[in-house]
Design an enzyme around this catalytic site. Structure first.
Site, PDB file in Angstrom:
ATOM      1  N   SER A  75       0.992  -1.242   0.043  1.00  0.00           N
ATOM      2  CA  SER A  75       0.050   0.148   0.056  1.00  0.00           C
ATOM      3  C   SER A  75       0.905   1.303   0.117  1.00  0.00           C
ATOM      4  O   SER A  75       1.986   1.226   0.783  1.00  0.00           O
ATOM      5  CB  SER A  75      -0.823  -0.018   1.052  1.00  0.00           C
ATOM      6  OG  SER A  75      -0.688   1.180   2.039  1.00  0.00           O
ATOM      7  N   LYS A  76       0.230   2.374  -0.562  1.00  0.00           N
ATOM      8  CA  LYS A  76       1.199   3.532  -0.780  1.00  0.00           C
ATOM      9  C   LYS A  76       1.183   3.967   0.630  1.00  0.00           C
ATOM     10  O   LYS A  76       2.093   4.659   1.095  1.00  0.00           O
ATOM     11  CB  LYS A  76       0.214   4.497  -1.728  1.00  0.00           C
ATOM     12  CG  LYS A  76       0.944   5.662  -2.111  1.00  0.00           C
ATOM     13  CD  LYS A  76       1.647   5.749  -3.175  1.00  0.00           C
ATOM     14  CE  LYS A  76       2.087   7.025  -3.577  1.00  0.00           C
ATOM     15  NZ  LYS A  76       3.345   7.084  -4.298  1.00  0.00           N
ATOM     16  N   ARG A  77       0.067   3.840   1.534  1.00  0.00           N
ATOM     17  CA  ARG A  77       0.141   4.516   2.560  1.00  0.00           C
ATOM     18  C   ARG A  77       1.119   3.949   3.497  1.00  0.00           C
ATOM     19  O   ARG A  77       1.675   4.806   4.447  1.00  0.00           O
ATOM     20  CB  ARG A  77      -1.208   4.152   3.421  1.00  0.00           C
ATOM     21  CG  ARG A  77      -1.779   5.392   3.965  1.00  0.00           C
ATOM     22  CD  ARG A  77      -3.373   5.031   4.418  1.00  0.00           C
ATOM     23  NE  ARG A  77      -3.683   3.666   4.158  1.00  0.00           N
ATOM     24  CZ  ARG A  77      -3.631   2.734   5.038  1.00  0.00           C
ATOM     25  NH1 ARG A  77      -3.120   3.119   6.436  1.00  0.00           N
ATOM     26  NH2 ARG A  77      -4.220   1.555   4.936  1.00  0.00           N
TER      27      ARG A  77
ATOM     28  N   GLY B 288       3.932   3.114   2.766  1.00  0.00           N
ATOM     29  CA  GLY B 288       5.261   3.687   2.066  1.00  0.00           C
ATOM     30  C   GLY B 288       5.842   2.618   0.873  1.00  0.00           C
ATOM     31  O   GLY B 288       6.935   2.801   0.431  1.00  0.00           O
TER      32      GLY B 288
ATOM     33  N   ASP C 130       6.976   5.144  -8.750  1.00  0.00           N
ATOM     34  CA  ASP C 130       7.935   5.323  -7.775  1.00  0.00           C
ATOM     35  C   ASP C 130       9.230   4.405  -8.304  1.00  0.00           C
ATOM     36  O   ASP C 130      10.234   4.828  -8.326  1.00  0.00           O
ATOM     37  CB  ASP C 130       7.504   4.844  -6.340  1.00  0.00           C
ATOM     38  CG  ASP C 130       6.348   5.964  -5.878  1.00  0.00           C
ATOM     39  OD1 ASP C 130       6.234   7.013  -6.240  1.00  0.00           O
ATOM     40  OD2 ASP C 130       5.584   5.330  -4.922  1.00  0.00           O
TER      41      ASP C 130
END
Ligand code: GLU
Length: 480
Positions: free
Chosen positions: A249-251, A253, A259
């Site tokens: 998850s992006k949350r 990291g 990216d």
């Protein structure tokens, strides 16, 4: 071979592409390609509140960079875009109406206050079906008079069994389901409804999506049944876990596709890596081009267990892709880094590119690898010592002192000339290669490792600079 396999990637525009989502897109694409079928792209943007500006472009560009090209769009025949649900609003209202007539849905006029009050005591309380008491005629009359309403799915009594290619048969009791809203008061469909209608209209044969949708599959199946439509083959993919042990998850990291590109991973390497993240062609081989994957992909290789995203492995794959890359393609990519690393005039950048290619994981490694060329870094004389090469600080000093005049006398300073001189010296002195090559290599690079050996380095640096660096090495050893 042409088959009727039709798959679709149906992302919601959230602003970035999760690795898990890209894997779903890839598997859908490969499934279609491997069976000679079609792969569609559909943007699911009916949730107006969640809409993120520019998010559709991110999806579009991601797929383009990854080489996952969709086959069909609203303007087939010309340059075409994806299907976009917000532009297809009318058709959902029409099908919702049809479902009401077929007894699979009903109109609901309950106010927000009433619905909230139902959840006052129990936040999980289901809708109490108050509006089911209305006949369809009564409900339509109220709506015709301007009263706002939603359309809800009517879940019948009983249970539903559906089949998933990975998880097998799954049975869900209808008591676990709720009469969820299919069409909102503003005429927008909910995701659950639009998804089923579109999959039918686009004749999707295989629905590949994340296993978080497994719990919704029963209500989708009921919708297909209520319409009298064929149910597609379901393939629910287990999640991709991050290093935290939780779903990527992006949350948390974890890197998105964009990216990873920014971090220096090649799109081909990422695609290759994620193809094997939950699917296996069998055997040991791990490097596959997209074209090869298109040939061999099949649902039988899909795994039931979650996979773990391993950046170390992806990094290794990245280096493999550099190693196997077409020479000219590599040079074009490497050139800005080479120019940044080596400013001295006349440097043979193609030669340097060839030296770096088998040694890098990322293009930025070029700068680190070649950093010694323009300027000798200050280094520790311990670097002269190497057990395997049988060099010590004292024999390094002795051999450098002896070889210096020989190198000073080399007539033609090129690779063959330098090498011949060194070999002759080694033979004459009865030394091991490493006892001469290692100290010269160290003196020329000032580094523990270099992209080439002593004769190549000497040619690269030129006569004056090479001799200057060897003299400097002798001085350092003398001072110790
Ligand atoms: N719009 C859904 C998502 O982004 C698609 C799920 C599906 O493929 O049906 O997760």
């Amino acid at each position: 071979m042409t088959t009727n396999i039709r798959t679709r990637f149906a992302p919601s525009p959230t602003g970035y592409m999760h690795i898990g989502n890209l894997r779903t897109a890839l598997y859908e694409y490969l499934l279609a390609r491997s069976g000679g079928g079609k792969f569609l792209l559909r943007i699911e943007d009916t949730d107006v509140e969640r809409y993120v500006e520019g998010a559709t472009e991110v999806i579009y560009n991601t797929l383009k960079v990854a080489g996952i090209q969709h086959d069909e769009g609203p303007d087939v025949g010309g340059p075409f875009g994806p299907y976009v649900q917000s532009r297809r609003r009318e058709s959902y209202a029409k099908y919702a109406e049809e479902l009401v007539d077929k007894g699979g849905a009903y109109m609901c006029f309950c106010s927000k206050e009433r619905l909230d009050s139902l959840k006052e005591h129990d936040p999980h309380a289901k809708y109490d079906r108050a509006c089911l008491a209305l006949t369809t005629e009564e409900a339509r009359a109220r709506r015709d008079q301007g009263e706002g309403c939603v359309i809800r799915q009517l879940i019948p009594d009983g249970e539903t069994t559906f089949r998933d290619e990975i998880f097998g048969d799954i049975t869900v009791a209808h008591t676990e389901l709720e009469d969820q809203v299919l069409l909102k008061a503003d005429g927008y469909p909910t995701y659950n409804f639009a998804n089923v209608v579109d999959d039918h209209l686009m004749q999707i044969s295989h629905v590949v999506r994340g296993s978080e949708y497994l719990s919704s599959a029963a209500k989708y199946t009921l919708l297909y049944h209520a319409f009298g439509w064929d149910v597609p083959v379901y393939i629910h993919l287990p999640p991709v876990m991050g290093s935290s042990g939780k779903k990527l998850s992006k949350r948390l990291g974890d890197s998105s596709f964009e990216d990873l590109l920014r971090e220096g991973f090649l799109p081909e390497a990422i695609v290759n890596y994620i193809a094997l993240l939950g699917w296996s062609p069998g055997g040991e081989r791990e490097i596959y081009s997209l074209g090869e994957l298109e040939e061999i992909f099949g649902t039988q290789g899909l795994s039931k267990s979650p996979s773990i995203f391993d950046k170390v492995k992806l990094t290794w794959m990245n280096s493999e892709y550099f190693k196997n890359m077409d020479e000219q393609k590599f040079f074009v990519m490497a050139e800005p880094y080479l120019k940044d690393a080596v400013k001295r005039p006349g440097a043979d950048l193609r030669l340097l590119a060839g030296m770096c290619r088998p040694r890098i994981e990322f293009l930025t490694d070029i700068t680190k690898l070649l950093g010694f060329i323009d300027e000798l870094p200050s280094y520790d004389i311990a670097l002269f010592e190497h057990k395997k090469m049988k060099t010590t600080a004292s024999n390094a000093l002795e051999n450098l002192r002896k070889v210096l005049p020989r190198l000073e006398a080399v007539a033609l300073w090129d690779l063959a000339g330098i090498r011949a001189e060194l070999e002759d010296f080694i033979k004459g002195e009865g030394l091991k290669n490493g006892q001469v090559f290692w100290p010269i290599r160290t003196a020329l690079s000032g580094k523990e490792s270099s992209p080439c050996g002593a004769p190549e380095l000497a040619e690269l640096l030129g006569r004056e600079e090479s001799l200057r660096r060897i003299r400097h090495g002798i001085e350092l050893l003398e001072q110790s």
